[in-house]
Enzyme design. Structure first.
Site, PDB file in Angstrom:
ATOM      1  N   THR A 157    -106.182   9.365  39.005  1.00 48.78           N
ATOM      2  CA  THR A 157    -105.027  10.203  39.321  1.00 48.78           C
ATOM      3  C   THR A 157    -104.891  11.265  38.245  1.00 48.78           C
ATOM      4  O   THR A 157    -105.060  10.987  37.051  1.00 48.78           O
ATOM      5  CB  THR A 157    -103.736   9.394  39.535  1.00 48.78           C
ATOM      6  OG1 THR A 157    -102.677  10.287  39.881  1.00 48.78           O
ATOM      7  CG2 THR A 157    -103.334   8.581  38.315  1.00 48.78           C
ATOM      8  N   GLU A 158    -104.651  12.506  38.687  1.00 50.14           N
ATOM      9  CA  GLU A 158    -104.739  13.668  37.789  1.00 50.14           C
ATOM     10  C   GLU A 158    -103.774  13.593  36.609  1.00 50.14           C
ATOM     11  O   GLU A 158    -103.997  14.194  35.571  1.00 50.14           O
ATOM     12  CB  GLU A 158    -104.470  14.959  38.574  1.00 50.14           C
ATOM     13  CG  GLU A 158    -103.029  15.048  39.092  1.00 50.14           C
ATOM     14  CD  GLU A 158    -102.803  16.190  40.072  1.00 50.14           C
ATOM     15  OE1 GLU A 158    -103.778  16.686  40.640  1.00 50.14           O
ATOM     16  OE2 GLU A 158    -101.641  16.568  40.264  1.00 50.14           O
ATOM     17  N   ASN A 159    -102.674  12.825  36.793  1.00 46.16           N
ATOM     18  CA  ASN A 159    -101.704  12.724  35.702  1.00 46.16           C
ATOM     19  C   ASN A 159    -102.096  11.675  34.666  1.00 46.16           C
ATOM     20  O   ASN A 159    -101.240  11.178  33.941  1.00 46.16           O
ATOM     21  CB  ASN A 159    -100.294  12.474  36.250  1.00 46.16           C
ATOM     22  CG  ASN A 159    -100.219  11.304  37.212  1.00 46.16           C
ATOM     23  OD1 ASN A 159    -101.070  11.148  38.078  1.00 46.16           O
ATOM     24  ND2 ASN A 159     -99.221  10.479  37.057  1.00 46.16           N
ATOM     25  N   SER A 176    -107.845  14.419  31.454  1.00 49.50           N
ATOM     26  CA  SER A 176    -107.889  14.103  32.877  1.00 49.50           C
ATOM     27  C   SER A 176    -108.579  15.215  33.662  1.00 49.50           C
ATOM     28  O   SER A 176    -109.374  14.955  34.565  1.00 49.50           O
ATOM     29  CB  SER A 176    -106.475  13.900  33.413  1.00 49.50           C
ATOM     30  OG  SER A 176    -106.511  13.532  34.772  1.00 49.50           O
TER      31      SER A 176
END
Lengths: 219, 223
Positions: free
Chosen positions: A54-56, A96
């Protein structure tokens, strides 16, 4: 890569998600976009050993959190509370996206407004006057993963093809999409050639008539 | 030099002045330094340039700063959300300037500022509206866009715990922009649940070394 197949009925959303899930290679690192792609996670099997990014800032994301598992410090890109799986890791935002841009993710699955036959993707902005633009991680995801797949409806509400010769919506990324999953057909894109892998509720010939681009048929 | 330890959020942000550029951590509400933002509201600083991933949610934190028209410009990746009504209103009224940046470029621009990088070529955004007017280059057959660093006067960051040297650890996905924002600001102001004595944090697990941290405030917390 595959034999041409056809089914009588169009695919529903769960059937599309199930096919995407089955196409993800075992052991892959995968990012699933917001919307339809998120549903793919429901059809991944434990045996596949897929790790979700997940990008976060997390690898090893688990299912959506419920009840006592809800933790405001543990959310996905859609800001929905999620869980962590054994082997999970956390990292900051620059790492990320370096992970993404650096080609370390095997597959990313995104929604789209339009895809061109060259694999250009439009999914961030309608360009409509008065629309407030927001891009998030869409442009990074589109060009970052080793393979970018799209899940979308093949036709607009007024029946126009969303697989087009050239984008009319603003570009998210150029030449980045290699596969498109729709309710009516699944397409492989390579070097400007669009190959139909399967059709659903429509014949190859009808499909070829309705789409504004040349289509090849999988052997 | 060891960081200044403030006793209240108000004291922590007291030096923030009009027209300051402020990096504010958080992705949605995770990692958003809500108490520091509330204190920034109370301190009255205006004409601010704010860098955050979003443009405020609902009726709290950054959304309230925007509602009160204290933010003249926001640099972010995803302003439009179902509950971003204060930003939407300010934007449609032409009362806030928006610089929209792809999320990974936003993160890398902040990282570059903290790392002393003068600019970098990124493939993200190449051939799109968000690269218009920017220098581009084709490297090994692939298109890239020149992006510049984003530095700031202040960073407001939320971490889980600090030691008195300013070393920080975070919690889960609340880490997000914290480490890179702390490094990119002239003055990094960090709220934590608690501050422990030097030596109480395992050096192997420190995420942000204290060199980047200027002010700490312990606000307690449920974790």
């Amino acid at each position: 890569m595959s034999t041409f197949t056809t089914t009588e009925a169009a695919l529903n959303r769960d059937e599309m998600a199930k096919i995407v899930a089955a196409d993800i290679p075992a052991g892959a690192f995968v990012n699933l976009g917001i919307g339809q792609p998120t549903n793919v996670s429901n059809f991944l099997t434990a045996q596949q050993g897929v790790t979700l990014h997940t990008e976060n800032g997390m690898l090893g994301m688990g299912p959506v959190a419920t009840g006592d598992d809800i933790d405001e410090d543990l959310i996905n890109a859609g800001k929905i509370p999620v869980t962590e799986l054994p082997g999970a890791s956390y990292f900051h935002h620059a790492d990320s996206f370096a992970m993404m841009r650096g080609g370390h993710l095997d597959v990313c699955v995104l929604g789209a407004f339009q895809v061109s036959e060259a694999g250009d993707l439009a999914n961030w902005h309608t360009g409509a006057p008065g629309a407030i633009p927001a891009v998030g991680g869409a442009m990074d995801l589109a060009i970052g993963a080793k393979a970018t797949w799209v899940m979308m409806g093949l036709f607009t509400k007024t029946g126009e093809s969303k697989l087009v010769e050239a984008l009319s919506y603003p570009v998210t990324g150029l030449g980045c999409v290699s596969r498109i999953y729709t309710e009516s057909a699944i397409f492989d894109l390579s070097g400007g050639t669009v190959t139909v892998r399967s059709t659903h509720g429509i014949s190859f010939e009808e499909l070829a008539q309705r789409l504004p681009i040349d289509l090849a048929k999988a052997a | 030099m060891a960081p200044r330890i403030a006793t209240t959020a108000a004291e922590a942000v007291a030096n923030i002045h009009d027209s300051a550029t402020i990096l504010i951590g958080g992705f949605g509400n995770a990692g958003q330094p809500m108490e520091l933002i509330d204190a920034l509201m109370d301190c009255g600083a205006k004409d601010l340039t704010v860098i955050n991933n979003n443009a405020g949610q609902a009726d709290a934190g950054l959304a309230l700063l925007i509602k009160e028209r204290r933010v003249k410009k926001i640099i972010c990746s995803f302003p439009r959300q179902s509950d971003s009504w204060h930003f939407d209103e300010a934007y449609r009224a032409g009362e806030i300037e928006l610089e929209l940046v792809p999320q990974g470029n936003l993160a890398e621009r902040i990282r570059a500022a903290g790392a002393g990088i003068g600019g970098f070529f990124t493939p993200t955004g190449y051939g799109t509206l968000l690269a218009e007017g920017k220098e581009t280059r084709v490297i090994d057959g692939k298109g890239y866009v020149l992006e510049s660093p984003i530095s700031a006067d202040f960073a407001l960051v939320k971490a889980l715990r600090a030691d008195t040297h300013g070393n920080l650890i975070y919690r889960k996905t609340a880490r997000n922009f914290g480490p890179i924002m702390a490094a990119a600001a002239k003055s990094a102001i960090v709220q934590v649940d608690d501050i422990v004595q030097t030596g109480q944090l395992d050096p192997e697990v420190v995420v942000t070394p204290g060199i980047y941290v200027d002010t700490l405030v312990a606000l307690g917390g449920k974790n």
